[in-house]
Structures are given as C-alpha cells and as structure tokens.
Design an enzyme around this catalytic site. Sequence first.
Site, short mmCIF file in Angstrom:
data_model
loop_
_atom_site.label_atom_id
_atom_site.label_comp_id
_atom_site.label_asym_id
_atom_site.label_seq_id
_atom_site.Cartn_x
_atom_site.Cartn_y
_atom_site.Cartn_z
N GLY A 156 -6.70 -3.50 51.62
CA GLY A 156 -6.49 -4.35 52.79
C GLY A 156 -6.27 -5.82 52.51
O GLY A 156 -5.49 -6.47 53.20
N HIS A 157 -6.93 -6.35 51.48
CA HIS A 157 -6.90 -7.82 51.32
C HIS A 157 -5.58 -8.35 50.81
O HIS A 157 -5.39 -9.57 50.73
CB HIS A 157 -8.07 -8.30 50.45
N THR A 188 -21.96 5.40 52.81
CA THR A 188 -21.80 5.06 54.22
C THR A 188 -20.52 4.26 54.41
O THR A 188 -20.25 3.31 53.67
CB THR A 188 -23.03 4.26 54.71
N GLY A 213 -8.32 -1.27 46.00
CA GLY A 213 -7.25 -0.74 45.17
C GLY A 213 -7.74 -0.23 43.82
O GLY A 213 -7.28 0.81 43.34
N SER A 214 -8.67 -0.95 43.21
CA SER A 214 -9.14 -0.53 41.89
C SER A 214 -9.82 0.83 41.96
O SER A 214 -9.57 1.71 41.11
CB SER A 214 -10.14 -1.56 41.32
N CYS A 260 -6.72 -11.36 37.40
CA CYS A 260 -7.69 -10.69 36.55
C CYS A 260 -7.61 -11.18 35.12
O CYS A 260 -8.54 -11.00 34.35
CB CYS A 260 -7.47 -9.19 36.58
C1 LIG Z 1 -4.88 -6.35 43.67
C2 LIG Z 1 -4.35 -5.16 42.99
C3 LIG Z 1 -5.18 -4.07 42.66
C4 LIG Z 1 -6.67 -4.12 42.87
O1 LIG Z 1 -7.04 -4.03 44.20
P1 LIG Z 1 -8.54 -4.45 44.62
O2 LIG Z 1 -8.61 -4.10 46.07
O3 LIG Z 1 -8.64 -5.90 44.36
O4 LIG Z 1 -9.45 -3.63 43.79
C5 LIG Z 1 -4.61 -2.97 42.10
N1 LIG Z 1 -3.29 -2.90 41.85
C6 LIG Z 1 -2.46 -3.92 42.14
C7 LIG Z 1 -1.00 -3.77 41.88
C8 LIG Z 1 -2.96 -5.08 42.72
O5 LIG Z 1 -2.13 -6.08 42.99
#
Ligand SMILES: *Cc1c(COP(=O)(O)O)cnc(C)c1O
Length: 392
Positions: free
Chosen positions: A201-202, A238, A71-72, A325
Amino acid sequence: MQIYADNAATTSLSPKVLEAMTPYLTEIYGNPSSLYRIGAAAKEAVEESREKIASLIGAKNGSEIFFTSGGSEADNWAIKGVCRILKEKGKNHIITTKFEHHAVLHVCESLQKEGFEVTYLDVYENGIVKPEDVKNAIKDTTALVTIMYANNEIGTIQPIAEIGKICREAGVLFHTDAVQAMGNVPINVQEECIDLLSLTGHKFHGPKGCGALYIRLGTRIKSLIEGGAQERSRRAGTENVAGIVGLAKALELAISTMEERKEKLTKMRNRLITGLLQIERSRLNGDRESRLPGNINMCFEGIEGESLLLMLDIKGVSASSGSACTSGSLDPSHVLLSLGLPHEIAHGSLRLSFSDANTEEEIDYLLKIIPETVEYLRSFSPLWDKIKSEEK
Ligand SMILES: *Cc1c(COP(=O)(O)O)cnc(C)c1O
C-alpha cells in the site's frame, strides 16, 4: 522550496485513505475473528476490501487475495511458499533476474543455501528482460519464475504478459513483484497469466505495513507465518483492519486516476530528462519509453551520488541514489551494475520519483539546481579532473 521526489521509496498517505481508515482505528476496533458486532463489522470491512482488490487486479474473486505486512513479506511468501512445496517433487530450479528488489534476490540466495539452483537473467543495457531468455532458461526442474513488473530504481517496465504466457505454456508457476507498477500501469493477473503477485500500500499513497499476495486459485503454497486460522489458515495473525481498508481504498484511487496521472507525470519527467541530459557526461539509466511515468534515474560522471543527495537535501529536495534499502552502504547499486555500468559511473547516480503532488514549478527548480550542484561537486573532484584530462 521543499520537494519530495522519492515516491519510489514511499508515498504520503492520501487524506481520503486516512478518512476511510479512521473508523477502524477508533470505534470499530473489534477483532474480525470474534462473533460480536464490532468484530463482525471489522470482518465485513476486511472482506469488502479483499473483493475490491481482487476486482481491481483482474482476479477471479477475493479468495485469491491474502493480506500481508507488505511487499517484502509477499515476496518472501510467494517464493519460499511455492518452491519449498515443489522441491518435494524434484523441482529445485528458480529463474529470476539480476536486478530484482532485495526482497526477491536475498530470498533466492537463501534458497540456494537450501539446495536450489537459481538462474539470474540479464537485463541488458536498457533494463528490460528478454522473454526468449526466460523461455530458454526453463527446464524440467524449474519450480518458479519470479520477475518484477517494474524496477524500483530505474523504473523500467517488463514484458510481463509475454513472460506469463511463456510460463503458462511451459507449465511453470510465475510470480511478479508488482510493488512499483501497481497503480501506475494497468495490470490484469488473468490476462497476463500471473500465478502470484506482490503489492504493497505505501507505494501508492496507502498506509505502510500492509500489502497483499495474489495467489491464483489452485496454486499450492506453504504458509510463511503460522499460528491462527486467519486468511483461510494460510497467513496467521490478527488482521491489520485499518491498514487493509486503507490498502483497498488507495488502490482504488490510484487506478481510477492512473491515466491522467500518467499523462501529467510523463510530460514532467520527459522535460526534466531532456534538461538534465544537457549536463556534460550525464546518462539516463534504463529505457526511456518503457518506464514508470514518474521515474528518472541518471548518472553524472565524476561525482559521488551521496554528495549530490546531501547537497540537494540542503536545498530542500528529497531524492535517492537508488534503493532506500541500500543507502547507507557505499556499494554501487546492483541494479545499475546489472545494466553493465562500470563502478565509477554507477556511484554517481540520482533517482527522482514523482507523484501527483509534484508540480511544473518544482521541475523548473530542479532544472536550475541540479546542473549547478553537479558543476559545483565536479569543481573539486579529482575523478572529474582525471576524466577531463583523459579527454584531451
Ligand atoms: C518497496 C518495494 C518492496 C518492499 O515492500 P515493503 O512493503 O516495503 O516491504 C518490494 N519490492 C519492490 C519492487 C519495492 O519497490
């Protein structure tokens, strides 16, 4: 009893997802860019996953899906990639909100240093952006509107379709960080006029370290990671083949079980909220209705969130005071402050976020131990004594 109630920070890997991933961690280890058979099989798995994700979020096809490390990265890429191109055309204004994830807020702050002007919209006491505020903030120089789909701390769901429509009509690109909402709320990028969307995904029982950015066909964007020609030369490196397969499988499972999960979790959540609100001087943060089914975020006056978490941990409960975080720092959460809560109150926050694996028995246990623990912590809190003496 061991209770995992921090699914907004991350979720367990689903056994079915692991099963789908395993061949790509063992026999099918070829590089998808190579020409021999085990490479081709890996490539096929990546492309099938891409198509699957595209259809699950209502994209036109797989050519709009780009895999990232999570996500980041997707947030960084969407915002920097679009804004840096549009700046060349004199568009140097970004609209976002005060309560975005740091993967959006810190990017906006760093773009401010590159000369961008950023408008941080208010989210009011209920934690919901007003679409008319977005409309009023748009100007000729606006390059991008970036507003999260659902907040990671307080779970409030934003009026994304309305905001998307406003942006589309104004001819401004719209990005949404849908990391928390994905798999929990029905999302359709075309119907909701979304140009860019981040997911990972997590947060829905997939693997860590693999996510995606949806980029609507025709959107101009600079690469963030330069190098090889992977992801149609837009994101080098990759491919994380097993991760990608796991991401698609996890999303498919999350969406196919969304309705029943919503029903179960909403019921559990509401019972817990009602019970915890019995605690003197407690409050629910964020709108009660427009929130993720599994999210609870509350403040208990007169105590420190950190102390509450440590005590709950001893009793077997994994929870959070807000964003993973920011834990470790003693500053109150920027999300709670954005709701207008004073510092003292924002300090005493607790976020519980549930998944399918949580049970009614666990809710019973939480309803027993949280009030006890709050009462115990208040029994030697000078702040609580002060609050009580002011009441008289
Ligand atoms: C967890 C989260 C992210 C970051 O995602 P990562 O896969 O951990 O980098 C970004 N935005 C929101 C709203 C999240 O909850």
